[in-house]
Scaffold this motif. Structure first.
Motif, PDB file in Angstrom:
ATOM      1  N   PRO A  27      16.039 -62.511 -39.460  1.00 21.37           N
ATOM      2  CA  PRO A  27      15.307 -63.271 -40.477  1.00 21.37           C
ATOM      3  C   PRO A  27      14.045 -62.534 -40.917  1.00 21.37           C
ATOM      4  O   PRO A  27      13.380 -61.883 -40.101  1.00 21.37           O
ATOM      5  CB  PRO A  27      14.948 -64.581 -39.754  1.00 21.37           C
ATOM      6  CG  PRO A  27      15.884 -64.670 -38.593  1.00 21.37           C
ATOM      7  CD  PRO A  27      16.159 -63.261 -38.191  1.00 21.37           C
ATOM      8  N   THR A  38       8.448 -56.405 -41.565  1.00 22.80           N
ATOM      9  CA  THR A  38       9.053 -56.685 -42.872  1.00 22.80           C
ATOM     10  C   THR A  38       8.242 -56.099 -44.034  1.00 22.80           C
ATOM     11  O   THR A  38       8.683 -56.181 -45.183  1.00 22.80           O
ATOM     12  CB  THR A  38       9.198 -58.201 -43.111  1.00 22.80           C
ATOM     13  OG1 THR A  38       7.888 -58.794 -43.262  1.00 22.80           O
ATOM     14  CG2 THR A  38       9.910 -58.880 -41.955  1.00 22.80           C
ATOM     15  N   GLY A  41      17.694 -63.837 -53.702  1.00 26.08           N
ATOM     16  CA  GLY A  41      17.742 -64.552 -52.437  1.00 26.08           C
ATOM     17  C   GLY A  41      17.958 -63.608 -51.269  1.00 26.08           C
ATOM     18  O   GLY A  41      18.479 -62.493 -51.435  1.00 26.08           O
ATOM     19  N   PHE A  42      17.528 -64.051 -50.081  1.00 23.25           N
ATOM     20  CA  PHE A  42      17.798 -63.361 -48.824  1.00 23.25           C
ATOM     21  C   PHE A  42      18.654 -64.268 -47.955  1.00 23.25           C
ATOM     22  O   PHE A  42      18.360 -65.466 -47.817  1.00 23.25           O
ATOM     23  CB  PHE A  42      16.500 -63.061 -48.058  1.00 23.25           C
ATOM     24  CG  PHE A  42      15.594 -62.062 -48.717  1.00 23.25           C
ATOM     25  CD1 PHE A  42      15.860 -60.699 -48.632  1.00 23.25           C
ATOM     26  CD2 PHE A  42      14.472 -62.483 -49.407  1.00 23.25           C
ATOM     27  CE1 PHE A  42      15.014 -59.786 -49.227  1.00 23.25           C
ATOM     28  CE2 PHE A  42      13.613 -61.574 -50.002  1.00 23.25           C
ATOM     29  CZ  PHE A  42      13.885 -60.207 -49.918  1.00 23.25           C
ATOM     30  N   CYS A  94      20.565 -64.327 -43.951  1.00 23.85           N
ATOM     31  CA  CYS A  94      20.540 -63.607 -42.678  1.00 23.85           C
ATOM     32  C   CYS A  94      21.316 -64.373 -41.619  1.00 23.85           C
ATOM     33  O   CYS A  94      21.806 -65.480 -41.839  1.00 23.85           O
ATOM     34  CB  CYS A  94      19.097 -63.388 -42.227  1.00 23.85           C
ATOM     35  SG  CYS A  94      18.253 -64.897 -41.705  1.00 23.85           S
ATOM     36  N   HIS A 141      16.193 -73.028 -44.128  1.00 29.15           N
ATOM     37  CA  HIS A 141      15.975 -72.744 -45.543  1.00 29.15           C
ATOM     38  C   HIS A 141      14.484 -72.658 -45.794  1.00 29.15           C
ATOM     39  O   HIS A 141      13.741 -73.613 -45.530  1.00 29.15           O
ATOM     40  CB  HIS A 141      16.608 -73.842 -46.418  1.00 29.15           C
ATOM     41  CG  HIS A 141      18.082 -73.977 -46.225  1.00 29.15           C
ATOM     42  ND1 HIS A 141      19.000 -73.304 -46.995  1.00 29.15           N
ATOM     43  CD2 HIS A 141      18.805 -74.699 -45.322  1.00 29.15           C
ATOM     44  CE1 HIS A 141      20.217 -73.607 -46.589  1.00 29.15           C
ATOM     45  NE2 HIS A 141      20.125 -74.456 -45.574  1.00 29.15           N
ATOM     46  N   GLN A 149      11.359 -69.452 -47.543  1.00 27.97           N
ATOM     47  CA  GLN A 149      11.136 -68.362 -48.481  1.00 27.97           C
ATOM     48  C   GLN A 149      10.662 -67.123 -47.731  1.00 27.97           C
ATOM     49  O   GLN A 149      10.084 -67.220 -46.644  1.00 27.97           O
ATOM     50  CB  GLN A 149      10.084 -68.737 -49.526  1.00 27.97           C
ATOM     51  CG  GLN A 149      10.530 -69.776 -50.519  1.00 27.97           C
ATOM     52  CD  GLN A 149       9.532 -69.928 -51.664  1.00 27.97           C
ATOM     53  OE1 GLN A 149       8.389 -69.513 -51.573  1.00 27.97           O
ATOM     54  NE2 GLN A 149       9.992 -70.517 -52.760  1.00 27.97           N
ATOM     55  N   ALA A 150      10.911 -65.973 -48.342  1.00 22.54           N
ATOM     56  CA  ALA A 150      10.368 -64.706 -47.859  1.00 22.54           C
ATOM     57  C   ALA A 150       9.856 -63.944 -49.077  1.00 22.54           C
ATOM     58  O   ALA A 150      10.623 -63.701 -50.023  1.00 22.54           O
ATOM     59  CB  ALA A 150      11.434 -63.887 -47.127  1.00 22.54           C
ATOM     60  N   ALA A 196      15.092 -67.932 -49.030  1.00 17.67           N
ATOM     61  CA  ALA A 196      15.680 -67.258 -47.873  1.00 17.67           C
ATOM     62  C   ALA A 196      16.320 -68.291 -46.962  1.00 17.67           C
ATOM     63  O   ALA A 196      15.787 -69.393 -46.789  1.00 17.67           O
ATOM     64  CB  ALA A 196      14.616 -66.465 -47.112  1.00 17.67           C
ATOM     65  N   SER A 197      17.456 -67.934 -46.385  1.00 20.66           N
ATOM     66  CA  SER A 197      18.138 -68.864 -45.481  1.00 20.66           C
ATOM     67  C   SER A 197      18.807 -68.103 -44.351  1.00 20.66           C
ATOM     68  O   SER A 197      19.116 -66.911 -44.473  1.00 20.66           O
ATOM     69  CB  SER A 197      19.187 -69.698 -46.223  1.00 20.66           C
ATOM     70  OG  SER A 197      20.219 -68.880 -46.742  1.00 20.66           O
ATOM     71  N   SER A 198      18.998 -68.794 -43.248  1.00 17.67           N
ATOM     72  CA  SER A 198      19.764 -68.257 -42.123  1.00 17.67           C
ATOM     73  C   SER A 198      21.011 -69.101 -41.937  1.00 17.67           C
ATOM     74  O   SER A 198      21.024 -70.295 -42.254  1.00 17.67           O
ATOM     75  CB  SER A 198      18.928 -68.235 -40.844  1.00 17.67           C
ATOM     76  OG  SER A 198      18.542 -69.549 -40.471  1.00 17.67           O
TER      77      SER A 198
END
Length: 267
Positions: A156, A173, A189-190, A192, A200, A202-203, A208-210
């Motif tokens: 992540p 990062t 979007g990212f 991982c 859910h 942000q990055a 961003a989500s895992s």
């Protein structure tokens, strides 16, 4: 465009169980059956790392036998439980397009979206890293096209809040952040793996989500300083791209496909 994501299989050899109790082979096989039943079929299935438990070639043999039954094409990423050499042997088409060596990074182009797979693995460690060589390739890849990109990593790019899973800081990062900021709007979007849970957030200002694991989950314990796993229902994610934005759905693999009509909608 529809992209499915499954993650953290931790496949082990026949006759064994992960951690002496998790049947990761059978659980991945069930995930493949569930994905094959999807209508419409995904255009791509992202495999976001930790495909095997220890990176042994025998584990990749088991993995590939299971994945051979998957109807959709795959985009595999390496995780900290994987071995780059064994991974390359298992996925030779990735080797043909991956750069820079020894890292496993590549891009898949579709009509309105690119899928960029990055390598966040530190050899011999569970900790994430992203060096200048990897960042240079990422920058060149983003610069090459204005087509929006979905970026896949194993680790992540955000803090999860689960102490034993989080690095000391997100300084690792920074090279990714600098590339994203140099090409604003190109990363849509990212996604991982690694955390074995759906998160859910942000990055760098980007959604961003895992993805949950197809096997065991990481226990949702915000005080755990040492490993804690959970046998909650495994799951997968679907990322729908409409040309303007990305919508992510998380689904459980437990009793997947057991839909029914409730009859009277007021009940």
């Amino acid at each position: 465009m529809l992209i499915a994501q499954i993650s953290d299989f931790h496949v082990v050899p026949y006759g064994t169980l992960a951690y002496g109790r998790v049947d990761t082979r059978n659980m991945l096989a069930r995930a493949v059956v569930a994905l094959n039943r999807l209508q419409p079929q995904p255009d791509l299935v992202v495999l976001s790392g930790d495909l095997t438990q220890s990176g042994d070639p025998a584990e990749y043999d088991v993995l590939m036998a299971i994945l051979a039954k998957l109807r959709a094409p795959v985009a595999p990423a390496a995780g900290n439980h994987d071995d780059r050499d064994a991974f390359r042997a298992a996925f030779p088409s990735v080797v043909a397009t991956s750069a820079p060596s020894p890292f496993i990074q590549y891009v898949l182009g579709f009509e309105s979206l690119r899928v960029i797979v990055l390598d966040t693995v530190t050899a011999g460690s569970d900790a994430p890293e992203f060096c200048d060589a990897r960042a240079g390739w990422f920058a060149e890849t983003l610069a090459a096209s204005a087509t929006p990109a979905l970026v896949v990593t194993h680790h992540p790019l955000f803090m999860t809040g689960i102490p034993w899973m989080d690095p000391e800081s997100l300084a690792w990062t920074d090279p990714i952040r600098r590339v994203v900021e140099a090409y604003p709007g190109r990363v849509t979007g990212f996604v991982c793996g690694h955390i074995h849970r759906a998160i859910h957030t942000q990055a760098f200002g980007v959604p961003a989500s895992s993805c949950p694991s197809t096997a065991h989950l990481v226990a949702l314990d915000f005080g755990a300083a040492s490993p804690r796993l959970s046998m909650e229902a495994p799951g997968f994610q679907l990322h729908a791209w409409n040309g303007l934005g990305l919508t992510t759905y998380t689904a459980s693999l437990e009793r997947f496909g057991s839909d029914f009509s409730p009859g009277d909608p007021r009940l």
